[in-house]
Design a protein around this motif. Sequence first.
Motif, mmCIF file in Angstrom:
data_model
loop_
_atom_site.group_PDB
_atom_site.id
_atom_site.type_symbol
_atom_site.label_atom_id
_atom_site.label_comp_id
_atom_site.label_asym_id
_atom_site.label_seq_id
_atom_site.Cartn_x
_atom_site.Cartn_y
_atom_site.Cartn_z
ATOM 1 N N ASP A 257 -31.741 -99.370 8.119
ATOM 2 C CA ASP A 257 -30.838 -99.105 6.658
ATOM 3 C C ASP A 257 -31.604 -100.097 5.544
ATOM 4 O O ASP A 257 -31.692 -101.398 5.777
ATOM 5 N N PRO A 258 -31.971 -99.166 4.520
ATOM 6 C CA PRO A 258 -32.745 -100.181 3.637
ATOM 7 C C PRO A 258 -31.646 -101.356 2.790
ATOM 8 O O PRO A 258 -32.444 -102.099 2.248
ATOM 9 N N ALA A 259 -30.308 -101.142 2.860
ATOM 10 C CA ALA A 259 -29.507 -102.068 2.373
ATOM 11 C C ALA A 259 -29.196 -103.219 3.132
ATOM 12 O O ALA A 259 -28.196 -104.088 2.847
ATOM 13 N N ALA A 260 -29.565 -103.375 4.441
ATOM 14 C CA ALA A 260 -29.008 -104.005 5.727
ATOM 15 C C ALA A 260 -29.641 -105.270 5.288
ATOM 16 O O ALA A 260 -30.725 -105.670 4.878
ATOM 17 N N GLU A 261 -28.961 -106.409 5.739
ATOM 18 C CA GLU A 261 -29.371 -107.670 5.887
ATOM 19 C C GLU A 261 -30.480 -107.902 6.446
ATOM 20 O O GLU A 261 -31.698 -108.749 5.801
ATOM 21 N N SER A 262 -30.912 -107.099 7.563
ATOM 22 C CA SER A 262 -32.233 -107.354 8.363
ATOM 23 C C SER A 262 -33.296 -106.807 7.465
ATOM 24 O O SER A 262 -34.668 -107.223 7.700
ATOM 25 N N THR A 263 -33.074 -105.695 6.717
ATOM 26 C CA THR A 263 -34.482 -105.086 6.006
ATOM 27 C C THR A 263 -34.567 -106.168 4.664
ATOM 28 O O THR A 263 -35.920 -106.396 4.390
ATOM 29 N N TYR A 264 -33.522 -106.597 4.198
ATOM 30 C CA TYR A 264 -33.905 -107.765 3.291
ATOM 31 C C TYR A 264 -34.615 -108.958 3.787
ATOM 32 O O TYR A 264 -35.828 -109.355 3.119
ATOM 33 N N ALA A 265 -34.189 -109.372 4.796
ATOM 34 C CA ALA A 265 -35.004 -110.552 5.714
ATOM 35 C C ALA A 265 -36.276 -110.177 5.792
ATOM 36 O O ALA A 265 -37.272 -110.921 5.657
ATOM 37 N N PHE B 266 -26.413 -90.546 5.130
ATOM 38 C CA PHE B 266 -26.934 -91.753 5.857
ATOM 39 C C PHE B 266 -28.103 -92.226 4.944
ATOM 40 O O PHE B 266 -28.934 -91.559 4.250
ATOM 41 N N PRO B 267 -28.257 -93.514 5.206
ATOM 42 C CA PRO B 267 -29.319 -94.269 4.402
ATOM 43 C C PRO B 267 -30.632 -94.357 4.879
ATOM 44 O O PRO B 267 -31.620 -94.692 4.498
ATOM 45 N N GLN B 268 -30.688 -94.128 6.352
ATOM 46 C CA GLN B 268 -32.194 -94.152 6.961
ATOM 47 C C GLN B 268 -32.927 -92.621 6.579
ATOM 48 O O GLN B 268 -32.384 -91.823 6.623
ATOM 49 N N TYR B 269 -33.995 -93.029 6.042
ATOM 50 C CA TYR B 269 -34.915 -91.941 5.772
ATOM 51 C C TYR B 269 -35.306 -91.075 6.841
ATOM 52 O O TYR B 269 -35.785 -90.013 6.570
ATOM 53 N N PHE B 270 -35.143 -91.548 8.043
ATOM 54 C CA PHE B 270 -35.371 -90.697 9.219
ATOM 55 C C PHE B 270 -34.529 -89.672 9.038
ATOM 56 O O PHE B 270 -35.081 -88.470 9.298
ATOM 57 N N LEU B 271 -33.115 -89.896 9.167
ATOM 58 C CA LEU B 271 -32.123 -88.758 9.076
ATOM 59 C C LEU B 271 -32.261 -87.791 7.651
ATOM 60 O O LEU B 271 -32.294 -86.730 7.678
ATOM 61 N N ARG B 272 -32.469 -88.469 6.781
ATOM 62 C CA ARG B 272 -32.686 -87.885 5.391
ATOM 63 C C ARG B 272 -34.059 -86.817 5.403
ATOM 64 O O ARG B 272 -33.768 -85.839 4.805
ATOM 65 N N SER B 273 -34.866 -87.216 5.972
ATOM 66 C CA SER B 273 -36.056 -86.531 6.113
ATOM 67 C C SER B 273 -35.766 -84.980 6.861
ATOM 68 O O SER B 273 -36.160 -83.968 6.386
ATOM 69 N N PHE B 274 -35.008 -84.879 7.940
ATOM 70 C CA PHE B 274 -34.685 -83.788 8.617
ATOM 71 C C PHE B 274 -33.843 -82.964 7.800
ATOM 72 O O PHE B 274 -33.745 -81.814 7.751
ATOM 73 N N ALA B 275 -32.933 -83.471 6.809
ATOM 74 C CA ALA B 275 -32.026 -82.772 5.787
ATOM 75 C C ALA B 275 -32.746 -82.102 4.599
ATOM 76 O O ALA B 275 -32.840 -81.093 4.568
ATOM 77 N N TYR B 276 -34.046 -83.058 4.110
ATOM 78 C CA TYR B 276 -34.947 -82.421 3.283
ATOM 79 C C TYR B 276 -35.716 -81.201 3.820
ATOM 80 O O TYR B 276 -35.515 -79.888 3.431
ATOM 81 N N THR C 64 -33.247 -111.188 11.165
ATOM 82 C CA THR C 64 -33.924 -109.954 11.201
ATOM 83 C C THR C 64 -34.561 -109.978 12.371
ATOM 84 O O THR C 64 -34.280 -110.979 13.174
ATOM 85 N N GLY C 65 -35.241 -108.941 12.847
ATOM 86 C CA GLY C 65 -35.974 -108.797 14.076
ATOM 87 C C GLY C 65 -35.479 -107.336 14.680
ATOM 88 O O GLY C 65 -34.674 -106.878 14.238
ATOM 89 N N THR C 66 -36.015 -107.207 15.760
ATOM 90 C CA THR C 66 -35.795 -105.884 16.471
ATOM 91 C C THR C 66 -34.300 -105.541 16.895
ATOM 92 O O THR C 66 -33.716 -104.638 16.475
ATOM 93 N N ALA C 67 -33.782 -106.759 17.485
ATOM 94 C CA ALA C 67 -32.281 -106.468 17.927
ATOM 95 C C ALA C 67 -31.565 -106.490 16.648
ATOM 96 O O ALA C 67 -30.430 -105.884 16.358
ATOM 97 N N ALA C 68 -31.869 -107.360 15.610
ATOM 98 C CA ALA C 68 -30.995 -107.100 14.286
ATOM 99 C C ALA C 68 -30.929 -105.801 13.498
ATOM 100 O O ALA C 68 -30.225 -105.439 13.006
ATOM 101 N N VAL C 69 -32.299 -105.424 13.601
ATOM 102 C CA VAL C 69 -32.419 -103.984 12.897
ATOM 103 C C VAL C 69 -31.602 -103.155 13.685
ATOM 104 O O VAL C 69 -30.981 -102.082 13.091
ATOM 105 N N LEU C 70 -31.474 -103.214 14.983
ATOM 106 C CA LEU C 70 -30.661 -102.311 15.952
ATOM 107 C C LEU C 70 -29.035 -102.344 15.421
ATOM 108 O O LEU C 70 -28.423 -101.372 15.271
ATOM 109 N N VAL C 71 -28.755 -103.775 15.394
ATOM 110 C CA VAL C 71 -27.416 -103.809 15.081
ATOM 111 C C VAL C 71 -26.912 -103.425 13.623
ATOM 112 O O VAL C 71 -26.097 -102.787 13.546
ATOM 113 N N ASP C 72 -27.895 -103.637 12.571
ATOM 114 C CA ASP C 72 -27.392 -103.028 11.324
ATOM 115 C C ASP C 72 -27.689 -101.342 11.478
ATOM 116 O O ASP C 72 -27.022 -100.927 10.587
#
Length: 771
Positions: A54-62, A306-316, A512-520
């Motif tokens: 999520d580009p707006a998540a805490e883990s992404t910012y960190a 959804f904010p994730q570009y993975f999902l948005r790409s499939f919409a495009y 941040t980190g792998t687990a933090a990205v997953l949680v977010d």
Amino acid sequence: MPRDGAGPRRPEGWTRFVTARPRLSLLVALVLTALAVVVGSGVADRMGSGGWEDPAAESTYATKALEREFPASQPNLLLLVGSGRVSVDDPAVAAEARRLTSRLAGEKGVIGVGSYWQSGTPSLRAKDGHEALIAARITGDEKAMGETLDRITPAFRGTHGPVTVKVGGPVAVRHEMQTIIKEDLTRAELIALPITLVLLVMVFGSAVAALLPLGIGIVSILGTNAVLRGLTEFTDVSVFALNLTTALGLGLAIDYALFIVRRFREELATGADPLTAVGTTLRTAGRTVLFSALTVAVSLAAMLVFPQYFLRSFAYAGIAVVLLAAAAALILLPAALVLLGRRVDALDLRRAFRRGDRGGAPRPSGADGTAWARTATLVMRRAPLFAVATTVVLIVLGLPFLGVKFGTADDRQLPSSAESHVVQQHIRDGFPGSPGGGLEVLAEGRATTAQYAAYKQRIAALPEVAQVQGPLVQGDAAYFTVLPRGEAVDDPAQRLVGDLRAVRAPFETKVTGTAAVLVDSKHAISRHLPWAAAFIVVVTLLLVFLLTGSVVIPLQAVLLNALSLTAMFGAVVWVFQDGHLSGLLGFTSPGSIETTLPVLMFCVAFGLSMDYGVFLLSRIKEEYDTTGDHREAVRHGLQRTGGLITAAAVILAVVMVAIGTSRVTNTKMLGLGIALAVVMDAMVVRSLLVPAIMRLTGRATWWAPAPLRRFHARFGLSEGEPASRAATEPASATSAEPAAEPAAEPASATSAGASSRVESGRDGESVEARG
């Protein structure tokens, strides 16, 4: 001779537009397709292989802050240095490893180089002492990182004196995934195209008729590639979306062309001239195709929430390919049919296998449908049994999904022989403390050494923490590395993310980190999922109401479509999470399902289910409008569309299975899962559950309150109520408002509506009015 005996009719509206200059239309299409090939070439090289965060998540910012302030804290390149049977601390091994470290630090585009031989960090040394790591960060965007990796890898991979080197890390995983996806996509197309052509020949008999749907599919795919190439100039697009482009481009284009070509051949068989046949086809099957495309596009558009570009790409990709497939089927295909005329039945490859052929035009595929009529009659005779039994079976097949575990996409998406997978597996199995899988805590704001020390102690006291490293301070920022006791993304690691965020500190902290990205990511999915579901449900209810004029049928459609997906979700968990059949299918189970995959699969499969549902419901609605006999309408609808829907589903399933031969696990899951959903929907839900439920609800199936009946009479997708139905309806159902006359409708409404006319077939039976 035309059925009305009045000779060819002058084409009007949309028919006139698409058939006025058919040769010119096809020439323009050929030029545009050639341009699409040029524009879309190399699109995969410009696409990303991430997009789950999520580009707006805490883990992404960190993560971005650490990349900017502490680039060495975010290594994305790992060199696994093996020393054979001697220790990595052997002087000769250490000397060569330091030389490689120094050489890597001198490479352009590489920063933050460090190694076990420089720092002595225990987490960078294997437990058996025979392997250790060199870590670095490659800078730039994904394209630049891939180019740098390609440039430096040959110089480091392989044997160097007493050591051997393997290349891994996130950047290597992404790059290898992109390469494999491109190779697998080419192979899938080579598998799907010839099999699809054979199936189309079996459906149509005529080789000429079979080539038309395939051509429409190819045009759709090439056009969508060009659209995606243009989008990469403005936004991130996932390389995984190319798989959906191929699958839907072939599948939906073939679906739409099947219905249109079949209807055109039926019209020719009744004596209509080609131009009149095209006009009737566009007014009937063409409208249903347009309506179906809208329902599929709605399901795919929900992923834009959804904010994730993975999902948005499939919409495009999905919206583009659906609209292009519909446009090609409604513009190019009619032009081709006008030019071909009765030659659409040329090269009849089944003639030699038919007995008693009298030399006439081939009968339209599925024109008889006796077996489907018998099936419908049997199902409706035992409606309670079929409704309960089918529902129970579908629910049982979906039960494994109750045990779903969500995770992140990592190197285990790749085949076990892939080098980056081998490196990461060695690290998981042989290194302490999950190096590369730890959590980073970014601290922002001025603080004293004592404050940092106190904060570090509070972190170390958490039950799931194995080790805390740091802080590394730079100006007003610092960061700590926290290694969890277990796996990088297991449940304790995810709980640790919440615990770290709750630790008191005299400064601002971000985790941040792998687990933090997953949680977010899970939080972002759960936050936006209700909006996406509401969008799909509300728009689907509205569209199906406009088609049928009933408030009961839209509710049935949504519920039965959702039920048809249970087998897919159950199989996804049983096979890909729990690892059953992993040896047969050739993948490594990570023990979890990537968080965004169920959302993607739901949107795609729900849209495809609605695609088939629209074709069946439109045929039932047409018959009910004609006769007012609910039971006969259901029987006749399944008789007229059952074979064609099944053929379309089998062809789409073949395409999806070809996609499912991919060596990347997520792509394999997407292809095989949707193939299963399509087959279950066409052969179980549409064939058994829909007629059973509609028999149980009886004439109440068509109920709507008076205000909505008036709304449908004015805006619904029909050409008015036939007298035969009016004679059978209660006064309250027919006196609300006079039927709208076709001549009063604007051209746009006429082209978008759905015909209720019934034409007499050559054998005296009703000829399909909706494809």
